[in-house]
Design an enzyme around this catalytic site. Structure first.
Site, PDB file in Angstrom:
ATOM      1  N   ASP A  24       0.868  -1.177   0.000  1.00 42.88           N
ATOM      2  CA  ASP A  24       0.000   0.000   0.000  1.00 42.88           C
ATOM      3  C   ASP A  24       0.909   1.232   0.000  1.00 42.88           C
ATOM      4  O   ASP A  24       2.085   1.153   0.379  1.00 42.88           O
ATOM      5  CB  ASP A  24      -0.883  -0.032   1.240  1.00 42.88           C
ATOM      6  CG  ASP A  24      -1.650   1.260   1.461  1.00 42.88           C
ATOM      7  OD1 ASP A  24      -2.370   1.690   0.548  1.00 42.88           O
ATOM      8  OD2 ASP A  24      -1.492   1.848   2.555  1.00 42.88           O
ATOM      9  N   ASP A  41      -0.214   4.999   0.852  1.00 42.65           N
ATOM     10  CA  ASP A  41      -0.479   6.064   1.823  1.00 42.65           C
ATOM     11  C   ASP A  41      -0.236   5.610   3.251  1.00 42.65           C
ATOM     12  O   ASP A  41      -0.842   4.643   3.731  1.00 42.65           O
ATOM     13  CB  ASP A  41      -1.912   6.570   1.684  1.00 42.65           C
ATOM     14  CG  ASP A  41      -2.178   7.178   0.322  1.00 42.65           C
ATOM     15  OD1 ASP A  41      -1.201   7.459  -0.396  1.00 42.65           O
ATOM     16  OD2 ASP A  41      -3.362   7.371  -0.020  1.00 42.65           O
TER      17      ASP A  41
END
Length: 299
Positions: A51, A53
């Site tokens: 991922d 963020d």
């Protein structure tokens, strides 16, 4: 406003949302195929999925991108206020109402219609240098490099647009990126998404699609995220790792014996990370659907 006698349409049943999530995942995986062709891994059955963020980058990449685009007059404040409200509702309140998601997607996409893919890519390169490069977490970057050194492919997988996700992956020397996919015709955005945002179940669908295309053994793969929303993706692999986790993911990781790595320092940094995910993500989240791209086949 709806014509007299007509009611406002509502999103389809849960099965339709699942179909759109699957479509989003498959579209993201398909758009990444060109990246795969560029390298032959030493360890072809294992890969790592990160991922972006608050996992790879401090804060929300779409928020940094949106600020940069706003400074360059890519859009007006009035263009995104409605979308911001819808995103804030399901990010802060925690209720991902299908009607709000559909409204956020549709309103967010309206203002990019007519902009070109080239324009966004060029601005994305500038914005990465200005505000993103120094926000990469060194610890997470080192983890990604370890997988590369072991001869594995390393993918970013994010709800952010595929353009900015690809820029981040390329600058970090990773295999490639899977991001939210929207259509364009002749290099110009139409303002429509392909499927849903690459979020939650759609990320899991993208990982499955990549695994099938590349004959990966998911039990040998790793996945990294900060958010409980990525539980579907994390649960697919043999080595799930919580990075800078939110409270719900930290608790789940503890209960299931998953690794936890936190590169934030002090309570203030932890609060900043949580606020970025909730409020900062809400402020720019309406744009996340809009600023994605790869074309969808047309009849």
């Amino acid at each position: 406003m709806n014509p007299p006698g007509q009611h406002r349409s509502h999103p389809g049943p849960p099965s339709d949302l699942r179909r759109r999530s699957t479509l989003a995942g498959e579209a993201a995986a398909a758009s990444a195929e060109v990246e795969v062709a560029l390298s032959v891994p030493v360890d072809p059955t294992a890969a790592a999925f990160f991922d972006v963020d608050n996992t790879v980058m401090q804060g929300a990449s779409i928020f940094h991108l949106a600020k940069g685009l706003y400074k360059r007059k890519f859009f007006r404040t009035s263009d995104i206020l409605g979308a911001m409200y819808k995103q804030a509702w399901f990010r802060i309140v925690g209720v991902e109402d299908p009607e709000h998601i559909a409204d956020a997607r549709n309103s967010a996409l309206s203002f990019i219609a007519g902009h070109t893919v080239t324009e966004l890519e060029e601005l994305g390169e500038e914005i990465f240098d200005e505000v993103m490069a120094h926000r990469i977490w060194p610890g997470t970057r080192a983890l990604a490099q370890r997988h590369l050194d072991e001869g594995q492919r390393v993918w970013l997988i994010t709800a952010a647009p595929i353009e900015i996700a690809s820029i981040i992956a390329r600058r970090l020397g990773l295999t490639g990126a899977l991001g939210t996919v929207a259509e364009h015709q002749d290099g110009v955005y139409t303002g429509r998404l392909v499927g849903e945002l690459l979020h939650g179940p759609a990320k899991a669908a993208a990982v499955r699609a990549i695994a099938e295309h590349q004959e990966l053994d998911l039990s040998r793969c790793s996945a990294y995220s900060d958010s409980i929303n990525d539980l579907p993706m994390l649960s697919l692999v043999g080595d799930p790792v919580a990075i800078n986790p939110d409270p719900a993911l930290r608790a789940h990781a503890r209960d299931h014996g998953w690794q936890v790595r936190d590169y934030r320092t002090g309570r203030k940094a932890a609060r900043i990370g949580l606020l970025t995910g909730a409020v900062g993500g809400a402020a720019a989240g309406g744009i996340a659907a809009a600023l994605a791209a790869r074309n969808r086949p047309h009849a």
